[in-house]
Design a protein around this motif. Structure first.
Motif, PDB file in Angstrom:
ATOM      1  N   LEU A  13      65.343  34.166  47.865  1.00  0.00           N
ATOM      2  CA  LEU A  13      66.610  34.657  47.338  1.00  0.00           C
ATOM      3  C   LEU A  13      67.225  35.692  48.272  1.00  0.00           C
ATOM      4  O   LEU A  13      68.400  35.640  48.587  1.00  0.00           O
ATOM      5  N   ALA A  14      66.418  36.640  48.739  1.00  0.00           N
ATOM      6  CA  ALA A  14      66.934  37.687  49.624  1.00  0.00           C
ATOM      7  C   ALA A  14      67.426  37.104  50.936  1.00  0.00           C
ATOM      8  O   ALA A  14      68.407  37.587  51.508  1.00  0.00           O
ATOM      9  N   ALA A  15      66.772  36.069  51.437  1.00  0.00           N
ATOM     10  CA  ALA A  15      67.180  35.467  52.706  1.00  0.00           C
ATOM     11  C   ALA A  15      68.534  34.765  52.580  1.00  0.00           C
ATOM     12  O   ALA A  15      69.272  34.664  53.556  1.00  0.00           O
ATOM     13  N   GLU A  16      68.856  34.287  51.394  1.00  0.00           N
ATOM     14  CA  GLU A  16      70.118  33.580  51.179  1.00  0.00           C
ATOM     15  C   GLU A  16      71.286  34.529  50.951  1.00  0.00           C
ATOM     16  O   GLU A  16      72.433  34.165  51.177  1.00  0.00           O
ATOM     17  N   LEU A  17      71.013  35.727  50.488  1.00  0.00           N
ATOM     18  CA  LEU A  17      72.067  36.669  50.149  1.00  0.00           C
ATOM     19  C   LEU A  17      72.315  37.641  51.308  1.00  0.00           C
ATOM     20  O   LEU A  17      71.375  38.070  51.969  1.00  0.00           O
ATOM     21  N   PRO A  18      73.575  38.010  51.528  1.00  0.00           N
ATOM     22  CA  PRO A  18      73.867  38.971  52.611  1.00  0.00           C
ATOM     23  C   PRO A  18      73.393  40.374  52.216  1.00  0.00           C
ATOM     24  O   PRO A  18      73.292  40.700  51.037  1.00  0.00           O
ATOM     25  N   ALA A  19      73.116  41.183  53.213  1.00  0.00           N
ATOM     26  CA  ALA A  19      72.714  42.568  52.959  1.00  0.00           C
ATOM     27  C   ALA A  19      73.888  43.331  52.357  1.00  0.00           C
ATOM     28  O   ALA A  19      75.022  43.197  52.802  1.00  0.00           O
ATOM     29  N   ARG A  20      73.601  44.118  51.338  1.00  0.00           N
ATOM     30  CA  ARG A  20      74.638  44.946  50.717  1.00  0.00           C
ATOM     31  C   ARG A  20      74.614  46.304  51.423  1.00  0.00           C
ATOM     32  O   ARG A  20      73.728  47.107  51.198  1.00  0.00           O
ATOM     33  N   LEU A  21      75.602  46.509  52.268  1.00  0.00           N
ATOM     34  CA  LEU A  21      75.661  47.689  53.125  1.00  0.00           C
ATOM     35  C   LEU A  21      76.992  48.407  53.009  1.00  0.00           C
ATOM     36  O   LEU A  21      78.020  47.789  52.766  1.00  0.00           O
ATOM     37  N   SER A  22      76.938  49.695  53.221  1.00  0.00           N
ATOM     38  CA  SER A  22      78.138  50.498  53.366  1.00  0.00           C
ATOM     39  C   SER A  22      77.837  51.451  54.515  1.00  0.00           C
ATOM     40  O   SER A  22      76.934  52.285  54.406  1.00  0.00           O
ATOM     41  N   LEU A  23      78.553  51.314  55.624  1.00  0.00           N
ATOM     42  CA  LEU A  23      78.273  52.099  56.816  1.00  0.00           C
ATOM     43  C   LEU A  23      79.364  53.122  57.084  1.00  0.00           C
ATOM     44  O   LEU A  23      80.543  52.878  56.814  1.00  0.00           O
ATOM     45  N   THR A  24      78.958  54.245  57.624  1.00  0.00           N
ATOM     46  CA  THR A  24      79.903  55.286  58.014  1.00  0.00           C
ATOM     47  C   THR A  24      80.750  54.768  59.167  1.00  0.00           C
ATOM     48  O   THR A  24      80.211  54.203  60.118  1.00  0.00           O
ATOM     49  N   PRO A  25      82.058  54.938  59.103  1.00  0.00           N
ATOM     50  CA  PRO A  25      82.894  54.497  60.224  1.00  0.00           C
ATOM     51  C   PRO A  25      82.553  55.276  61.494  1.00  0.00           C
ATOM     52  O   PRO A  25      82.091  56.413  61.422  1.00  0.00           O
ATOM     53  N   LYS A  26      82.788  54.662  62.652  1.00  0.00           N
ATOM     54  CA  LYS A  26      82.532  55.354  63.916  1.00  0.00           C
ATOM     55  C   LYS A  26      83.474  56.542  64.025  1.00  0.00           C
ATOM     56  O   LYS A  26      84.680  56.415  63.891  1.00  0.00           O
ATOM     57  N   THR A  27      82.880  57.699  64.249  1.00  0.00           N
ATOM     58  CA  THR A  27      83.643  58.932  64.339  1.00  0.00           C
ATOM     59  C   THR A  27      82.804  59.951  65.100  1.00  0.00           C
ATOM     60  O   THR A  27      81.615  59.747  65.324  1.00  0.00           O
ATOM     61  N   THR A  28      83.409  61.048  65.459  1.00  0.00           N
ATOM     62  CA  THR A  28      82.666  62.105  66.137  1.00  0.00           C
ATOM     63  C   THR A  28      81.963  63.014  65.134  1.00  0.00           C
ATOM     64  O   THR A  28      81.162  63.854  65.524  1.00  0.00           O
ATOM     65  N   LEU A  29      82.259  62.856  63.849  1.00  0.00           N
ATOM     66  CA  LEU A  29      81.635  63.680  62.816  1.00  0.00           C
ATOM     67  C   LEU A  29      80.239  63.149  62.492  1.00  0.00           C
ATOM     68  O   LEU A  29      80.093  62.034  61.999  1.00  0.00           O
TER      69      LEU A  29
END
Length: 191
Positions: A13-29
């Motif tokens: 099941l996990a292999a069929e489903l995409p990873a649920r991610l939320s990433l910080t946008p590229k920034t200098t902070l």
């Protein structure tokens, strides 16, 4: 009569489903976290391949991952991911709700790990909070804050249900319940 049940293993099941991610946008902070990950299960061997595959495209090849063993019942030493191997280590000193990812070429990233059993609304709040650029909030602080917020929401809903079940409707001066249409508007008076 024969019944066939579809017993899809969590790994499948996990292999069929995409990873649920939320990433910080590229920034200098620079912040405490680089985003959040919401796995579907606590099976690290099944969950790491889609995560690493998704991050390989964004951050470069992930080569090592560290976790705290508190949240993962089985920790494999190596996990095959799209033609390469990710080495997995564990540290009890690492926060249980944090995953550290390492790449030989690009560096280190820290992700908040949202427990798989988390309600979607709570997971959405956590994913958004973990992806704020420059945030000083740690994994522990975010999880503690969400526990308080969740408890407040549950208490509010329970209070509203209790109010309604106990006859918490507006009562007219004559003793019967009334709806909004019966409420006096400014300038109108009761007669």
């Amino acid at each position: 009569m024969t019944t066939t049940l579809d017993r899809t293993a969590p790994r499948d099941l996990a292999a069929e489903l995409p990873a649920r991610l939320s990433l910080t946008p590229k920034t200098t902070l620079a912040g405490q976290l680089d985003g959040a990950w919401w796995p579907y299960s606590r099976n690290l061997e099944a969950e790491l391949p889609p995560l690493a595959a998704a991050l390989d495209k964004v951050w470069g090849r992930i080569t090592r991952v560290t976790v705290n063993p508190t949240r993962w019942p089985v920790i494999p030493h190596k996990v095959p991911v799209a033609g390469h191997t990710v080495h997995v280590g564990w540290f009890t000193e690492q926060h249980p709700d944090k995953l550290i990812l390492l790449s030989y070429t690009a560096g280190r990233w820290d992700l908040l790990v949202i427990p798989p059993e988390t309600e979607p609304a709570a997971a959405a709040r956590l994913m958004a909070a973990a992806a704020i650029p420059g945030s000083i909030l740690t994994a522990g602080v975010l999880m503690a804050d969400e526990a308080v917020i969740g408890r407040g929401i549950r208490d509010t809903l329970r209070g509203e249900a209790s109010w309604e079940s106990e006859g918490g409707a507006c009562m007219s001066p004559f003793g019967g319940p009334m709806d909004r249409r019966a409420l006096p508007l400014p300038g109108n008076t009761w007669r």
